[in-house]
Design a protein around this motif. Structure first.
Motif, short mmCIF file in Angstrom:
data_model
loop_
_atom_site.label_atom_id
_atom_site.label_comp_id
_atom_site.label_asym_id
_atom_site.label_seq_id
_atom_site.Cartn_x
_atom_site.Cartn_y
_atom_site.Cartn_z
N SER A 26 -1.01 0.16 12.36
CA SER A 26 0.00 -0.91 12.35
C SER A 26 0.64 -1.06 10.97
O SER A 26 1.71 -1.68 10.86
N ASP A 27 0.02 -0.50 9.92
CA ASP A 27 0.57 -0.58 8.57
C ASP A 27 1.53 0.55 8.24
O ASP A 27 2.02 0.63 7.11
N MET A 28 1.81 1.44 9.19
CA MET A 28 2.71 2.56 8.90
C MET A 28 4.11 2.05 8.56
O MET A 28 4.59 1.10 9.18
N MET B 143 0.86 -1.17 0.00
CA MET B 143 0.00 0.00 0.00
C MET B 143 0.91 1.23 0.00
O MET B 143 1.80 1.35 0.83
N SER B 144 0.64 2.11 -0.92
CA SER B 144 1.47 3.33 -0.99
C SER B 144 1.12 4.25 0.17
O SER B 144 -0.01 4.23 0.69
N PRO B 145 2.07 5.07 0.60
CA PRO B 145 1.79 6.02 1.69
C PRO B 145 0.63 6.98 1.36
O PRO B 145 -0.15 7.33 2.23
N GLU B 146 0.52 7.36 0.10
CA GLU B 146 -0.56 8.26 -0.30
C GLU B 146 -1.93 7.59 -0.16
O GLU B 146 -2.87 8.20 0.33
N SER C 209 -4.91 8.54 2.46
CA SER C 209 -6.26 8.79 1.94
C SER C 209 -7.29 7.95 2.71
O SER C 209 -8.36 8.44 3.08
N ILE C 210 -6.96 6.71 2.96
CA ILE C 210 -7.86 5.83 3.71
C ILE C 210 -7.98 6.30 5.16
O ILE C 210 -9.07 6.32 5.73
N VAL C 211 -6.86 6.70 5.77
CA VAL C 211 -6.89 7.22 7.14
C VAL C 211 -7.81 8.43 7.23
O VAL C 211 -8.65 8.53 8.13
N HIS C 212 -7.65 9.34 6.29
CA HIS C 212 -8.48 10.55 6.29
C HIS C 212 -9.96 10.18 6.13
O HIS C 212 -10.82 10.69 6.85
N SER C 213 -10.23 9.26 5.22
CA SER C 213 -11.62 8.84 4.97
C SER C 213 -12.23 8.17 6.20
O SER C 213 -13.36 8.48 6.59
N ARG C 214 -11.51 7.26 6.83
CA ARG C 214 -12.05 6.54 7.99
C ARG C 214 -12.19 7.46 9.20
O ARG C 214 -13.12 7.32 9.99
N THR C 215 -11.28 8.42 9.34
CA THR C 215 -11.41 9.39 10.43
C THR C 215 -12.66 10.24 10.22
O THR C 215 -13.43 10.47 11.16
N ASP D 235 -11.45 0.26 14.48
CA ASP D 235 -10.65 -0.92 14.16
C ASP D 235 -9.83 -0.70 12.89
O ASP D 235 -8.66 -1.07 12.81
N ASP D 236 -10.47 -0.10 11.89
CA ASP D 236 -9.75 0.20 10.65
C ASP D 236 -8.60 1.16 10.90
O ASP D 236 -7.51 1.00 10.35
N LEU D 237 -8.83 2.18 11.72
CA LEU D 237 -7.75 3.11 12.04
C LEU D 237 -6.61 2.43 12.78
O LEU D 237 -5.43 2.72 12.54
#
Length: 117
Positions: free
Chosen positions: A73-75, A1-4, A8-14, A66-68
């Motif tokens: 952990s994927d950082m 998974m690319s950092p971008e 994007s997923i972090v922002h969306s789930r937040t 949970d997604d966040l």
């Protein structure tokens, strides 16, 4: 998974979590207003709405958290080394989920008791 993509997923789930909590609290406030201003008679629709909002807040909010936690952990090591990464590492999503679920559950329980009594 690319950092971008990850960001994007972090922002969306937040945003999803904030929207879920906003909707849940708003509906609880409306239910509280109805209970306060109403005649005190039992209302099956209000009871079902209260239960639905409680379950929605606990389950949907929990899934978003949970997604966040999984995204945390994927950082990559590169992100972990930044100030942002260190701040994210310090967050305990498990405790936030427990506290959030408990407070929503207690609010739902208080509303149910107010409807029944």
């Amino acid at each position: 998974m690319s950092p971008e993509l990850r960001q994007s997923i972090v922002h969306s789930r937040t945003t999803n979590y904030i929207s879920i909590m906003t909707a849940t609290i708003l509906v609880f406030a409306i239910i509280g207003g109805v209970l306060h201003l109403g005649d005190g008679a039992y209302s099956a629709p209000l009871m079902v709405l209260t239960l639905t909002v409680t379950v929605f807040g606990v389950l949907a909010g929990g899934v978003a958290l949970d997604d966040l936690a999984n995204l945390k952990s994927d950082m990559t090591d590169e992100i972990r080394a930044t100030g942002y990464g260190k701040g994210i590492e310090a967050r305990d999503f498990g405790k936030l989920k427990m506290i959030s679920s408990t407070l929503i559950g207690l609010t739902g329980l208080a509303s149910v008791l107010a409807i029944l009594l």
